[in-house]
Design a protein around this motif. Structure first.
Motif, short mmCIF file in Angstrom:
data_model
loop_
_atom_site.label_atom_id
_atom_site.label_comp_id
_atom_site.label_asym_id
_atom_site.label_seq_id
_atom_site.Cartn_x
_atom_site.Cartn_y
_atom_site.Cartn_z
N LEU A 111 36.27 32.89 30.35
CA LEU A 111 35.80 34.27 30.50
C LEU A 111 34.66 34.35 31.52
O LEU A 111 34.65 35.20 32.40
CB LEU A 111 35.31 34.82 29.15
N GLU A 112 33.72 33.44 31.37
CA GLU A 112 32.53 33.42 32.23
C GLU A 112 32.93 33.35 33.70
O GLU A 112 32.39 34.07 34.55
CB GLU A 112 31.69 32.19 31.85
N LYS A 113 33.92 32.48 33.98
CA LYS A 113 34.28 32.27 35.40
C LYS A 113 35.35 33.23 35.90
O LYS A 113 35.51 33.41 37.10
CB LYS A 113 34.81 30.84 35.57
N SER A 114 36.12 33.83 34.99
CA SER A 114 37.26 34.66 35.45
C SER A 114 36.94 36.14 35.57
O SER A 114 37.65 36.87 36.27
CB SER A 114 38.46 34.53 34.49
N LEU A 115 35.94 36.62 34.83
CA LEU A 115 35.68 38.06 34.84
C LEU A 115 34.74 38.44 35.97
O LEU A 115 33.67 37.85 36.11
CB LEU A 115 35.06 38.51 33.51
N PRO A 116 35.11 39.43 36.76
CA PRO A 116 34.19 39.87 37.82
C PRO A 116 33.04 40.67 37.23
O PRO A 116 33.14 41.16 36.09
CB PRO A 116 35.07 40.77 38.69
N PRO A 117 31.95 40.84 37.97
CA PRO A 117 30.78 41.55 37.44
C PRO A 117 31.09 43.00 37.09
O PRO A 117 30.43 43.57 36.23
CB PRO A 117 29.76 41.49 38.58
N GLU A 118 32.12 43.58 37.72
CA GLU A 118 32.45 45.00 37.46
C GLU A 118 33.31 45.16 36.22
O GLU A 118 33.73 46.28 35.90
CB GLU A 118 33.23 45.60 38.64
N ALA A 119 33.62 44.08 35.50
CA ALA A 119 34.56 44.19 34.38
C ALA A 119 34.03 45.11 33.29
O ALA A 119 32.85 45.08 32.94
CB ALA A 119 34.84 42.81 33.80
N GLY A 120 34.92 45.93 32.77
CA GLY A 120 34.56 46.83 31.67
C GLY A 120 35.83 47.32 31.00
O GLY A 120 36.94 46.98 31.42
N ALA A 121 35.64 48.15 29.97
CA ALA A 121 36.79 48.59 29.17
C ALA A 121 37.82 49.36 29.99
O ALA A 121 39.00 49.37 29.65
CB ALA A 121 36.30 49.45 28.02
N LEU A 122 37.41 50.01 31.08
CA LEU A 122 38.35 50.83 31.84
C LEU A 122 39.20 50.04 32.83
O LEU A 122 40.27 50.50 33.23
CB LEU A 122 37.59 51.94 32.59
N ASN A 123 38.71 48.87 33.23
CA ASN A 123 39.47 48.16 34.27
C ASN A 123 39.89 46.75 33.85
O ASN A 123 40.46 46.02 34.65
CB ASN A 123 38.67 48.11 35.58
N THR A 124 39.63 46.38 32.59
CA THR A 124 39.93 45.01 32.16
C THR A 124 40.47 44.99 30.74
O THR A 124 40.03 45.76 29.89
CB THR A 124 38.64 44.15 32.19
N VAL A 125 41.44 44.11 30.53
CA VAL A 125 41.92 43.78 29.18
C VAL A 125 41.89 42.26 29.12
O VAL A 125 42.18 41.59 30.11
CB VAL A 125 43.38 44.29 29.00
N ILE A 126 41.50 41.71 27.97
CA ILE A 126 41.56 40.25 27.80
C ILE A 126 42.80 39.94 26.97
O ILE A 126 43.07 40.62 25.97
CB ILE A 126 40.33 39.71 27.01
N ALA A 127 43.55 38.93 27.38
CA ALA A 127 44.66 38.46 26.54
C ALA A 127 44.33 37.04 26.09
O ALA A 127 44.25 36.14 26.93
CB ALA A 127 45.97 38.50 27.30
#
Ligand code: PEP
Length: 258
Positions: free
Chosen positions: A153-169
């Protein structure tokens, strides 16, 4: 928040089969309006089928969202043979893209840094990035699942990640396509860890969807989807039959009625 049931068709279906599967899903949703209203569905066909499927979906009122199984980390057009940009996908009706599936991380050596660049490109094009994480069997046996998933998660998520543009599987590698499923307790534990990890690091962490994936079928979906912090499922094998795919969504309703 509505649960998201996402079907990853992987490298399956020829043109006719893809059209038939899409048509069966459309007919199934049309015939079950309570299901179509209560659950969000998304399909991820092979890229080559996206234009005709997009055309089919355009004519439908009740339909699944459309997504791709990967995109280029490069936002702009250019000399990137074989790659497809996020904005090209958006141009064919895609709203979502799966990134960092274990078949790419482990099968093709894709790194978390590449996945982050892809997520950034996807988000810049207005797509929701479904970022996959999960431990291998050896890592689970060593009790390292939390550490492995947190590092991904730390390395894969961009700083702009949030509920509107990201889902974690969350997809334990040992459960994908094997018929083995994590126990509901194990899924609840790691989803709680992910929720906690997200807190303070992304925008609106409480409403960022966390999906479970790994041999989810109609008969185990009810238990898995009712676990706390499980906001839907990423489905491989069972998404290739419309009836099974929709039955997984129906498990959400049955659980509510129980
Ligand atoms: C997947 O590919 O994301 C997946 C979960 O596959 P399956 O449901 O077949 O295990």
């Amino acid at each position: 928040m509505k649960k998201l049931i996402a079907g990853n068709w992987k490298m399956n279906t020829q043109a006719q089969g893809a059209a038939a599967l899409t048509m069966d899903i459309l007919k199934g949703l049309d015939a079950d309006l309570p299901l179509a209203r209560a659950v969000e569905f998304a399909i991820f066909p092979p890229c080559i089928h996206l234009p005709p499927i997009n055309a089919m979906l355009k004519g439908a009122e009740i339909k699944p969202a459309l997504g791709a199984q990967d995109c280029s980390p490069h936002a702009n057009e250019g000399a990137y043979t074989g790659q497809i940009s996020a904005s090209m996908l958006a141009g064919y009706g895609c709203t979502h893209v799966i990134l960092g599936h274990s078949e790419r991380r482990h099968g093709l050596g894709e790194t978390s840094e590449t996945i982050r660049a892809k997520a950034q490109a996807a988000q810049a094009a207005g797509l929701v990035a479904i970022v996959c994480v999960g431990e291998t069997q050896a890592e689970r046996e060593a009790g390292r699942q939390d550490e492995v998933v947190a590092a991904q998660l730390e390395k894969s998520l961009p700083p702009e990640a949030g509920a509107l543009n990201t889902v974690i599987a969350y997809e334990p590698v040992w459960a994908i396509g094997t018929g083995k499923t994590a126990t509901t307790a194990d899924v609840a534990a790691i989803h709680a860890m992910i929720r906690k990890w997200l807190s303070g690091r992304v925008k609106s962490p409480e409403s960022l969807r966390i999906l479970y994936g790994g041999s989810m079928k109609p008969d185990n979906a009810g238990a898995l989807l009712s676990a706390p912090n499980v906001d839907g499922g990423l489905i491989g094998g069972a998404s290739l039959k419309a009836e099974e795919f929709l039955a997984i969504g129906r498990a959400v309703l049955q659980d509510r009625a129980a």
